[in-house]
Write a protein that holds these residues in place. Structure first.
Motif, PDB file in Angstrom:
ATOM      1  N   PHE A  22       7.368  -9.575  10.724  1.00  0.00           N
ATOM      2  CA  PHE A  22       8.266 -10.658   9.151  1.00  0.00           C
ATOM      3  C   PHE A  22      10.057 -10.260   9.320  1.00  0.00           C
ATOM      4  CE2 PHE A  22       9.932 -10.939   5.419  1.00  0.00           C
ATOM      5  CZ  PHE A  22       9.457 -11.860   4.364  1.00  0.00           C
ATOM      6  N   LEU A  23      10.561  -9.139   9.983  1.00  0.00           N
ATOM      7  CA  LEU A  23      11.175  -8.566   9.658  1.00  0.00           C
ATOM      8  C   LEU A  23      12.092  -9.738  11.215  1.00  0.00           C
ATOM      9  CD1 LEU A  23      13.685  -6.506   9.472  1.00  0.00           C
ATOM     10  CD2 LEU A  23      13.153  -5.688  11.554  1.00  0.00           C
ATOM     11  N   LEU A  52       6.274  -1.272   7.944  1.00  0.00           N
ATOM     12  CA  LEU A  52       4.812  -0.826   7.828  1.00  0.00           C
ATOM     13  C   LEU A  52       3.875  -1.954   9.363  1.00  0.00           C
ATOM     14  CD1 LEU A  52       2.420  -2.107   5.364  1.00  0.00           C
ATOM     15  CD2 LEU A  52       4.033  -3.131   5.459  1.00  0.00           C
ATOM     16  N   LYS A  53       3.363  -1.645   9.722  1.00  0.00           N
ATOM     17  CA  LYS A  53       2.548  -2.184  10.976  1.00  0.00           C
ATOM     18  C   LYS A  53       1.627  -3.038  10.057  1.00  0.00           C
ATOM     19  CE  LYS A  53       2.129   1.920  14.667  1.00  0.00           C
ATOM     20  NZ  LYS A  53       2.313   2.871  14.128  1.00  0.00           N
ATOM     21  N   THR A  54       1.742  -3.770  11.403  1.00  0.00           N
ATOM     22  CA  THR A  54       0.325  -5.462  10.376  1.00  0.00           C
ATOM     23  C   THR A  54      -0.761  -4.759  10.632  1.00  0.00           C
ATOM     24  OG1 THR A  54       1.922  -6.779  12.148  1.00  0.00           O
ATOM     25  CG2 THR A  54      -0.453  -7.151  11.177  1.00  0.00           C
ATOM     26  N   ASP A  55      -1.840  -4.229  11.058  1.00  0.00           N
ATOM     27  CA  ASP A  55      -2.774  -3.639  11.098  1.00  0.00           C
ATOM     28  C   ASP A  55      -2.349  -2.752   9.231  1.00  0.00           C
ATOM     29  OD1 ASP A  55      -1.481  -1.794  12.000  1.00  0.00           O
ATOM     30  OD2 ASP A  55      -3.245  -0.865  13.227  1.00  0.00           O
ATOM     31  N   GLU A  56      -1.646  -2.238   9.160  1.00  0.00           N
ATOM     32  CA  GLU A  56      -1.543  -1.006   7.962  1.00  0.00           C
ATOM     33  C   GLU A  56      -1.442  -2.215   7.005  1.00  0.00           C
ATOM     34  OE1 GLU A  56       0.663   3.011   9.615  1.00  0.00           O
ATOM     35  OE2 GLU A  56       1.941   1.351   8.987  1.00  0.00           O
ATOM     36  N   GLY A  74       2.628 -10.760   5.836  1.00  0.00           N
ATOM     37  CA  GLY A  74       3.992  -9.790   5.841  1.00  0.00           C
ATOM     38  C   GLY A  74       4.905  -9.145   5.363  1.00  0.00           C
ATOM     39  N   ILE A  75       4.670  -8.946   3.945  1.00  0.00           N
ATOM     40  CA  ILE A  75       6.273  -8.976   3.272  1.00  0.00           C
ATOM     41  C   ILE A  75       4.740  -8.593   1.325  1.00  0.00           C
ATOM     42  CG2 ILE A  75       6.566 -10.702   2.308  1.00  0.00           C
ATOM     43  CD1 ILE A  75       9.516  -9.378   1.991  1.00  0.00           C
ATOM     44  N   LEU A  76       5.400  -7.161   1.202  1.00  0.00           N
ATOM     45  CA  LEU A  76       5.068  -7.381  -0.402  1.00  0.00           C
ATOM     46  C   LEU A  76       5.858  -5.926  -0.759  1.00  0.00           C
ATOM     47  CD1 LEU A  76       3.785  -3.804  -0.446  1.00  0.00           C
ATOM     48  CD2 LEU A  76       1.306  -4.664   0.457  1.00  0.00           C
ATOM     49  N   ALA A  77       5.717  -6.068  -2.152  1.00  0.00           N
ATOM     50  CA  ALA A  77       6.828  -4.781  -3.046  1.00  0.00           C
ATOM     51  C   ALA A  77       6.071  -4.904  -3.918  1.00  0.00           C
ATOM     52  CB  ALA A  77       8.005  -6.045  -3.890  1.00  0.00           C
ATOM     53  N   VAL A  78       6.724  -3.624  -4.528  1.00  0.00           N
ATOM     54  CA  VAL A  78       6.635  -2.725  -5.585  1.00  0.00           C
ATOM     55  C   VAL A  78       7.441  -2.884  -6.766  1.00  0.00           C
ATOM     56  CG1 VAL A  78       5.792  -0.473  -6.703  1.00  0.00           C
ATOM     57  CG2 VAL A  78       4.647  -1.136  -3.928  1.00  0.00           C
ATOM     58  N   ALA A  79       7.178  -3.390  -8.437  1.00  0.00           N
ATOM     59  CA  ALA A  79       7.769  -4.163  -9.055  1.00  0.00           C
ATOM     60  C   ALA A  79       7.458  -3.186 -10.289  1.00  0.00           C
ATOM     61  CB  ALA A  79       7.855  -5.108  -9.468  1.00  0.00           C
ATOM     62  N   GLU A  80       8.308  -2.884 -11.256  1.00  0.00           N
ATOM     63  CA  GLU A  80       8.352  -2.074 -12.044  1.00  0.00           C
ATOM     64  C   GLU A  80       8.285  -3.243 -13.478  1.00  0.00           C
ATOM     65  OE1 GLU A  80      11.151   0.319 -14.019  1.00  0.00           O
ATOM     66  OE2 GLU A  80      11.493   2.120 -12.073  1.00  0.00           O
ATOM     67  N   PHE A  81       6.809  -2.744 -14.627  1.00  0.00           N
ATOM     68  CA  PHE A  81       7.033  -3.572 -15.483  1.00  0.00           C
ATOM     69  C   PHE A  81       7.631  -3.319 -16.345  1.00  0.00           C
ATOM     70  CE2 PHE A  81       1.804  -1.546 -16.770  1.00  0.00           C
ATOM     71  CZ  PHE A  81       1.313  -1.957 -14.977  1.00  0.00           C
ATOM     72  N   LYS A  82       7.076  -4.677 -16.725  1.00  0.00           N
ATOM     73  CA  LYS A  82       9.277  -5.427 -18.040  1.00  0.00           C
ATOM     74  C   LYS A  82       8.308  -6.042 -19.164  1.00  0.00           C
ATOM     75  CE  LYS A  82      11.997  -8.660 -18.467  1.00  0.00           C
ATOM     76  NZ  LYS A  82      12.656  -9.947 -17.631  1.00  0.00           N
ATOM     77  N   LYS A  83       8.880  -4.576 -20.331  1.00  0.00           N
ATOM     78  CA  LYS A  83       8.625  -5.464 -21.594  1.00  0.00           C
ATOM     79  C   LYS A  83       9.053  -5.593 -22.461  1.00  0.00           C
ATOM     80  CE  LYS A  83       6.972  -1.861 -25.593  1.00  0.00           C
ATOM     81  NZ  LYS A  83       5.728  -3.019 -26.201  1.00  0.00           N
ATOM     82  N   THR A  84       8.369  -7.508 -23.080  1.00  0.00           N
ATOM     83  CA  THR A  84       8.879  -7.999 -23.750  1.00  0.00           C
ATOM     84  C   THR A  84       8.476  -7.528 -25.155  1.00  0.00           C
ATOM     85  OG1 THR A  84       9.187  -8.982 -22.174  1.00  0.00           O
ATOM     86  CG2 THR A  84       9.789 -10.593 -24.436  1.00  0.00           C
TER      87      THR A  84
END
Length: 265
Positions: free
Chosen positions: A56-57, A79-83, A95-105
């Motif tokens: 992806f990079l 990270l490796k593709t197999d990981e 090939g990409i993921l993110a960790v995002a925080e909850f958002k309270k409304t």
């Protein structure tokens, strides 16, 4: 080059993908794929980390520039593709993921003017829920309210199905949907509930006023206590042989009647 994603970070991602309990404990959720992560980058959600593969990079230089511009330094990992394949339940990870925080409304933040809100009562299918969030986004609805007994809105399948719209429209979780609806009534909203036993069609209702459109579970429909406090009970005419429509399809039909009326006014 980004640092390698640690085993502890991989374990966290795996837990966030698999477990609602882990998502609640960490107040975080997973965002997968180029489009969804792109929408996340352009939102006001807080990003904890982004993980990308080497492939992806190399193949997405413009996106990588945006990534480094938007994400805090030291929060991008490789990270490796197999990981990645082992972590996610996506059939073809991008090939990409993110960790995002909850958002309270808070509900009071979305109540203004002739607001339009979609509320879900025990809708359990993640694909339908994600699609309804997209519908709300497309219709410029002010919020989606998710009652107790619905699928977790941060379930990865919901986030994927929403295709970035979860970052555009407030999604509010309610522990007591009937009470929340009464609060919206007190703020001037008409509660419009879909019900197979209704005698009135959805297009006979005035949606130009503040309105809350209630969609019920795929199997049981809207709860009787919700029907009991509703201002309008409506159905979609179906002259064909099909007994019912998918809940997301039904939602789209009714919500865009509201859009039509509001545009024409």
């Amino acid at each position: 080059m980004p640092d390698e994603l640690s085993k502890n970070q991989q374990r966290l991602i795996k837990n966030l993908i698999q477990s609602k309990k882990a998502r609640i404990k960490n107040r975080c959720f997973i965002v997968e794929g180029t489009r969804n992560v792109g929408e996340l980058l352009n939102s006001d959600y807080t990003i904890k980390l982004v993980a990308i593969t080497k492939e992806f990079l190399v193949s997405n230089p413009d996106f990588i520039k945006l990534l480094y511009k938007k994400v805090p330094q030291g929060s991008i990992y490789q990270l490796k593709t197999d990981e990645l394949d082992k972590l996610t339940d996506t059939v073809t990870p991008q090939g990409i993921l993110a960790v995002a925080e909850f958002k309270k409304t808070d509900l009071k933040d979305v109540i203004h003017g002739d607001f339009l809100v979609i509320a879900l009562d025990k809708v359990k299918d993640p694909g339908n829920t994600g699609t309804i969030i997209r519908i709300a986004d497309a219709a410029a609805a002010d919020a989606v309210i998710v009652g107790k007994g619905c699928v977790d809105i941060y379930n990865p399948k919901v986030v994927r199905a929403a295709m970035g719209s979860i970052f555009h429209v407030p999604v509010i979780e309610s522990e007591d949907l009937a009470k929340t609806l009464k609060d919206l009534q007190a703020a001037g909203a008409a509660i419009v509930t879909t019900y197979l036993g209704a005698t009135r069609f959805y297009f006979d209702v005035n949606y130009k006023r503040a309105s809350v459109i209630i969609m019920g579970s795929e199997d049981e429909g809207v709860s009787k206590d919700i029907v009991g406090i509703s201002d309008e009970i409506v159905k979609i005419p179906m002259p064909g042989k099909a007994e019912s429509l998918n809940v997301a399809v039904s939602c789209g039909v009714i919500v865009f009647e509201a859009v039509k009326q509001r545009i024409n006014s």
